[in-house]
Design an enzyme around this catalytic site. Structure first.
Site, PDB file in Angstrom:
ATOM      1  CE  LYS A 234     -20.735  27.177  40.383  1.00 17.85           C
ATOM      2  NZ  LYS A 234     -19.270  27.160  39.542  1.00 17.85           N
TER       3      LYS A 234
ATOM      4  CG  HIS B 277     -23.629  34.904  37.378  1.00 21.59           C
ATOM      5  ND1 HIS B 277     -24.447  34.509  38.346  1.00 21.59           N
ATOM      6  CD2 HIS B 277     -22.794  33.569  37.143  1.00 21.59           C
ATOM      7  CE1 HIS B 277     -23.996  33.277  38.910  1.00 21.59           C
ATOM      8  NE2 HIS B 277     -23.145  32.668  38.172  1.00 21.59           N
ATOM      9  CG  HIS B 278     -25.337  30.961  34.921  1.00 19.29           C
ATOM     10  ND1 HIS B 278     -24.187  30.622  34.070  1.00 19.29           N
ATOM     11  CD2 HIS B 278     -24.794  30.735  36.323  1.00 19.29           C
ATOM     12  CE1 HIS B 278     -23.295  30.039  34.878  1.00 19.29           C
ATOM     13  NE2 HIS B 278     -23.566  30.173  36.093  1.00 19.29           N
TER      14      HIS B 278
END
Length: 355
Positions: A218, A269-270
């Site tokens: 991010k 993690h997604h």
């Protein structure tokens, strides 16, 4: 000869355990195990009756960090709360002595690492230590002193890696109001769930750091999208989803163990248990346990806290969501552990966010 053979077998077995140690506490236990094994080679009663601990200086006191025999239940306690005056006197003498101190029933030796941390190993026995025991233990301790130095340096390197990773995570947090304390909560939720799932302590240490890095990518997402006060449109959602690949690329090719583990969490993690996640559409146990754990921790935090586009969900709605997504989005066994121990996660949330 039979006693020597059995004793040698124990030494070899203890040595293998010592060479595999990752943390100082486990290393200290291994030292005690090896000392007991060495003495057992002479007397088969010593290993049953011997008791020992390894202690470090802590603000003028001694903290027991590993124990065997009668001291095994006292790890983490101050030595003055557990030991008698005679034992404490032997420890003090060892601190002023360059080599091992061995009396009829007591043995103590100190190791000082390059970071000036003092360690004391102390053993007692109801039978007397012989001159042969003294020579054997002195030889062993010369080699253990080197091992203490090496593990101290290793821990210093690991600690430096952890600090750098956490500093980077903090930098990501500063770019987004939504991420403040999010990575800390996700890290603690992940460790708690990993412990419930039976992961070893060294794995939990790696998971704590890796989970804190889950949103690394991010840092490459534009501020206008990262801090948008509302739901994303399709194009913005696509940009946001690139954070997984950007984070994976940042960590690609890293050889350090912690960074490798962080790369797994960043990449997975997604992913979803049913194979409908992104970016690789992994399914079930194709997803690393770290990724499966972090997925639950990340979504729990997202649902249960306020975001610029929503209020926190009521806890019953959060529970209903995880029950609905059990076996779809999330590993069903991990969901069961999470919901069965929800009070532990709520305690973490209350500490790092508020009830």
């Amino acid at each position: 000869m039979e006693q020597s053979r059995v004793g040698l077998e124990k030494v070899i077995h203890a040595s293998s355990a010592l060479f595999e140690l990752q943390t100082f506490m486990r290393f200290a236990r291994g030292v005690l195990q090896q000392l007991a094994a060495l003495l057992y080679a002479h007397r088969d009663a010593v290993i049953v009756q011997a008791a020992g601990f390894a202690a470090t200086r802590d603000n003028g006191d001694f903290k027991i960090v590993a124990g065997t025999g009668g001291y095994s239940a006292y790890e983490g306690r101050l030595a003055k709360e557990v030991l008698d005056a005679e034992a404490l006197a032997h420890i003090q003498k060892a601190l002023q002595h360059n080599g091992p101190l061995m009396a009829d029933h007591h043995f103590a030796v100190q190791f000082v690492t390059k970071s000036s941390i003092q360690h004391v190993v102390y053993l007692t026995s109801e039978t007397r230590f012989s001159p042969a025991d003294t020579r054997l233990v002195e030889l062993f301790c010369r080699n253990v002193a080197i091992a203490f130095e090496n593990i101290d340096l290793h821990q210093e390197i690991i600690s430096s890696q952890q600090q750098l990773i956490l500093l980077l995570s903090s930098a990501i947090e500063e770019r987004s109001r939504e991420l403040r304390n999010h990575v800390k909560r996700v890290s603690e939720y992940s460790v708690n769930l990993g412990r419930l799932a039976g992961l070893e302590e060294e794995d939990l240490d790696a998971l704590a750091v890796a989970a804190a890095m889950h949103d690394l990518g991010k840092i490459a997402v534009p501020d206008a999208i990262l801090n948008k006060p509302g739901l994303y449109n399709a194009d913005e959602r696509a940009v946001m989803e690139t954070h997984v690949e950007r984070g994976r690329q940042m960590l690609e090719g890293q050889n350090a163990h912690l960074l490798k583990m962080a790369g797994i969490v960043v990449s997975e993690h997604h992913e979803r248990w049913d194979g409908n996640g992104y970016p690789s559409r992994l399914r079930g146990e194709q997803i690393h346990i770290f990724g499966r754990v972090a997925a639950i921790a990340d979504v729990f935090d997202a649902l249960s806290t306020a975001r610029c586009y929503k209020d926190p969900w009521p806890m019953q709605k959060v529970i209903d969501y995880f029950e609905e997504q059990r076996g779809q989005h999330f590993d069903p066994a991990l969901v069961d552990l999470f919901l069965a121990n929800l009070d532990q996660f709520l305690a973490i949330k209350a500490r790092l966010y508020g009830a």
